[in-house]
Design a protein around this motif. Structure first.
Motif, PDB file in Angstrom:
ATOM      1  N   ASP A  53       0.871  -1.168   0.000  1.00 46.63           N
ATOM      2  CA  ASP A  53       0.000   0.000   0.000  1.00 46.63           C
ATOM      3  C   ASP A  53       0.913   1.225   0.000  1.00 46.63           C
ATOM      4  OD1 ASP A  53      -1.666   2.168   0.635  1.00 46.63           O
ATOM      5  OD2 ASP A  53      -3.023   0.883   1.775  1.00 46.63           O
ATOM      6  N   GLU A  54       0.737   2.114  -0.977  1.00 46.11           N
ATOM      7  CA  GLU A  54       1.639   3.251  -1.122  1.00 46.11           C
ATOM      8  C   GLU A  54       1.416   4.332  -0.074  1.00 46.11           C
ATOM      9  OE1 GLU A  54       0.853   4.099  -5.286  1.00 46.11           O
ATOM     10  OE2 GLU A  54       2.800   3.218  -5.767  1.00 46.11           O
ATOM     11  N   GLU A  55       0.292   4.285   0.642  1.00 46.26           N
ATOM     12  CA  GLU A  55       0.030   5.290   1.676  1.00 46.26           C
ATOM     13  C   GLU A  55       0.491   4.825   3.052  1.00 46.26           C
ATOM     14  OE1 GLU A  55      -4.133   6.122   1.423  1.00 46.26           O
ATOM     15  OE2 GLU A  55      -3.997   6.817  -0.644  1.00 46.26           O
ATOM     16  N   THR A  56       0.187   3.562   3.404  1.00 48.35           N
ATOM     17  CA  THR A  56       0.504   3.072   4.753  1.00 48.35           C
ATOM     18  C   THR A  56       1.745   2.193   4.782  1.00 48.35           C
ATOM     19  OG1 THR A  56      -0.854   1.093   4.493  1.00 48.35           O
ATOM     20  CG2 THR A  56      -1.943   3.078   5.348  1.00 48.35           C
ATOM     21  N   TYR A  57       2.260   1.812   3.618  1.00 52.16           N
ATOM     22  CA  TYR A  57       3.412   0.920   3.474  1.00 52.16           C
ATOM     23  C   TYR A  57       3.148  -0.484   4.022  1.00 52.16           C
ATOM     24  CZ  TYR A  57       5.628   5.327   2.380  1.00 52.16           C
ATOM     25  OH  TYR A  57       5.927   6.530   1.811  1.00 52.16           O
ATOM     26  N   ASP A  58       1.877  -0.842   4.208  1.00 50.72           N
ATOM     27  CA  ASP A  58       1.519  -2.202   4.597  1.00 50.72           C
ATOM     28  C   ASP A  58       1.703  -3.116   3.400  1.00 50.72           C
ATOM     29  OD1 ASP A  58       0.788  -1.399   7.140  1.00 50.72           O
ATOM     30  OD2 ASP A  58      -1.341  -1.201   6.638  1.00 50.72           O
ATOM     31  N   GLN A  59       2.172  -4.335   3.662  1.00 52.92           N
ATOM     32  CA  GLN A  59       2.350  -5.302   2.591  1.00 52.92           C
ATOM     33  C   GLN A  59       1.335  -6.420   2.727  1.00 52.92           C
ATOM     34  OE1 GLN A  59       6.328  -6.748   2.087  1.00 52.92           O
ATOM     35  NE2 GLN A  59       7.241  -4.733   2.385  1.00 52.92           N
ATOM     36  N   ILE A  60       0.790  -6.861   1.575  1.00 48.70           N
ATOM     37  CA  ILE A  60      -0.130  -7.993   1.605  1.00 48.70           C
ATOM     38  C   ILE A  60       0.376  -9.058   0.634  1.00 48.70           C
ATOM     39  CG2 ILE A  60      -2.165  -6.660   2.268  1.00 48.70           C
ATOM     40  CD1 ILE A  60      -3.069  -6.864  -0.674  1.00 48.70           C
ATOM     41  N   PRO A  61       0.365 -10.327   1.073  1.00 41.88           N
ATOM     42  CA  PRO A  61       0.742 -11.422   0.174  1.00 41.88           C
ATOM     43  C   PRO A  61      -0.503 -11.990  -0.503  1.00 41.88           C
ATOM     44  CG  PRO A  61       0.661 -12.208   2.425  1.00 41.88           C
ATOM     45  CD  PRO A  61       0.305 -10.748   2.465  1.00 41.88           C
ATOM     46  N   LEU A  62      -0.403 -12.265  -1.793  1.00 44.27           N
ATOM     47  CA  LEU A  62      -1.506 -12.867  -2.537  1.00 44.27           C
ATOM     48  C   LEU A  62      -1.004 -14.120  -3.245  1.00 44.27           C
ATOM     49  CD1 LEU A  62      -3.045  -9.679  -4.205  1.00 44.27           C
ATOM     50  CD2 LEU A  62      -3.803 -10.821  -2.132  1.00 44.27           C
ATOM     51  N   ASN A  63      -1.873 -15.109  -3.386  1.00 45.06           N
ATOM     52  CA  ASN A  63      -1.469 -16.326  -4.084  1.00 45.06           C
ATOM     53  C   ASN A  63      -1.684 -16.175  -5.583  1.00 45.06           C
ATOM     54  OD1 ASN A  63      -4.208 -16.864  -4.584  1.00 45.06           O
ATOM     55  ND2 ASN A  63      -4.393 -18.058  -2.707  1.00 45.06           N
ATOM     56  N   TYR A  64      -1.224 -17.165  -6.337  1.00 43.62           N
ATOM     57  CA  TYR A  64      -1.261 -17.072  -7.800  1.00 43.62           C
ATOM     58  C   TYR A  64      -2.683 -16.943  -8.342  1.00 43.62           C
ATOM     59  CZ  TYR A  64      -0.601 -18.101 -12.704  1.00 43.62           C
ATOM     60  OH  TYR A  64      -0.629 -18.024 -14.076  1.00 43.62           O
ATOM     61  N   GLU A  65      -3.641 -17.651  -7.749  1.00 48.54           N
ATOM     62  CA  GLU A  65      -5.022 -17.599  -8.233  1.00 48.54           C
ATOM     63  C   GLU A  65      -5.597 -16.180  -8.163  1.00 48.54           C
ATOM     64  OE1 GLU A  65      -4.041 -20.094  -6.005  1.00 48.54           O
ATOM     65  OE2 GLU A  65      -3.827 -21.482  -7.692  1.00 48.54           O
ATOM     66  N   GLN A  66      -5.163 -15.382  -7.204  1.00 48.36           N
ATOM     67  CA  GLN A  66      -5.677 -14.021  -7.057  1.00 48.36           C
ATOM     68  C   GLN A  66      -5.040 -13.050  -8.044  1.00 48.36           C
ATOM     69  OE1 GLN A  66      -4.686 -14.106  -2.791  1.00 48.36           O
ATOM     70  NE2 GLN A  66      -6.769 -13.413  -2.417  1.00 48.36           N
ATOM     71  N   VAL A  67      -3.862 -13.367  -8.555  1.00 45.49           N
ATOM     72  CA  VAL A  67      -3.142 -12.424  -9.423  1.00 45.49           C
ATOM     73  C   VAL A  67      -2.907 -12.932 -10.838  1.00 45.49           C
ATOM     74  CG1 VAL A  67      -1.924 -11.416  -7.449  1.00 45.49           C
ATOM     75  CG2 VAL A  67      -0.844 -13.235  -8.740  1.00 45.49           C
ATOM     76  N   GLU A  68      -3.395 -14.141 -11.180  1.00 50.37           N
ATOM     77  CA  GLU A  68      -2.994 -14.775 -12.433  1.00 50.37           C
ATOM     78  C   GLU A  68      -3.315 -13.967 -13.677  1.00 50.37           C
ATOM     79  OE1 GLU A  68      -4.944 -18.475 -13.570  1.00 50.37           O
ATOM     80  OE2 GLU A  68      -6.457 -18.059 -12.053  1.00 50.37           O
ATOM     81  N   ASP A  69      -4.399 -13.184 -13.688  1.00 48.99           N
ATOM     82  CA  ASP A  69      -4.733 -12.406 -14.883  1.00 48.99           C
ATOM     83  C   ASP A  69      -3.759 -11.253 -15.111  1.00 48.99           C
ATOM     84  OD1 ASP A  69      -6.893 -14.033 -15.391  1.00 48.99           O
ATOM     85  OD2 ASP A  69      -8.299 -12.752 -14.310  1.00 48.99           O
ATOM     86  N   ALA A  70      -3.255 -10.662 -14.048  1.00 50.72           N
ATOM     87  CA  ALA A  70      -2.418  -9.464 -14.175  1.00 50.72           C
ATOM     88  C   ALA A  70      -0.924  -9.747 -14.132  1.00 50.72           C
ATOM     89  CB  ALA A  70      -2.767  -8.474 -13.065  1.00 50.72           C
ATOM     90  N   ILE A  71      -0.506 -10.813 -13.460  1.00 53.93           N
ATOM     91  CA  ILE A  71       0.913 -10.986 -13.136  1.00 53.93           C
ATOM     92  C   ILE A  71       1.798 -11.236 -14.351  1.00 53.93           C
ATOM     93  CG2 ILE A  71       0.975 -13.481 -12.723  1.00 53.93           C
ATOM     94  CD1 ILE A  71       2.545 -10.741 -10.517  1.00 53.93           C
TER      95      ILE A  71
END
Length: 185
Positions: A84-102
């Motif tokens: 997150d560019e405002e809070t600098y929090d990081q979130i991990p996502l698995n392949y199924e959540q990002v497969e269209d964009a990655i």
């Protein structure tokens, strides 16, 4: 609450505890019988599309979808990390959540991540990217028939069809929605 008579393209609502997006709708008033709303909607979590007819007085809870701009950081082999560019929090996502964009994302690229009840469910990358060609067959001189293409691998590992004159090391512009070559940069 969202009434079925208020359905329009792009309206989000909850059905059976799942967020849904109206893809298409049609208000139908037959000559005999009650009016109804024929609706085509997509489940935002599973991606499944359904068609269903609703009574115009049916009411559904509004699905609140939050969108945040985040930065793709890295992949550890199993998970993809976004910040997150405002809070600098990081979130991990698995392949199924990002497969269209990655397949077209490099490290430090900005993306839009959609959240439903605080849980990320969709990653939207930029519509156009400029990537370097890392592998392709050389074009054959004299083979200039129109619309002839060859396969090329770009720096993110994605494969796209490109014209014959594209060589290794060229930067190309790609439309990520259709996965098509647009131009040489």
């Amino acid at each position: 609450m969202v009434s079925a008579s208020d359905f329009r393209k792009g309206v989000t609502f909850e059905k059976d505890g799942q967020p849904c997006l109206v893809v298409d709708f049609q208000h139908v008033k037959p000559g005999k019988g009650a009016a109804f709303v024929r609706t085509k909607y997509r489940n935002l979590i599973t991606g499944a599309t359904r068609e269903e007819a609703f009574n115009p007085s049916d009411k559904f809870p509004k699905a609140n979808i939050d969108t945040k701009q985040m930065q793709y950081l890295y992949n550890d082999g199993e998970l993809y990390y976004f910040m997150d560019e405002e809070t600098y929090d990081q979130i991990p996502l698995n392949y199924e959540q990002v497969e269209d964009a990655i397949k077209f994302l490099k490290e430090n690229d900005n993306v839009q991540i959609r959240f439903y009840q605080g849980r990320p469910f969709q990653v939207d990358g930029p519509n156009f990217v400029e990537l370097e060609v890392t592998e392709t067959e050389p074009g054959i001189k004299g083979d200039t028939a129109s619309n002839v293409t060859k396969s090329a691998t770009v720096e993110t590992g994605a494969t796209v069809q490109v014209p014959l004159f594209i060589n290794v090391g060229d930067k190309i512009k790609i439309d990520t929605r259709t996965e098509e070559y647009l131009s040489r940069v």
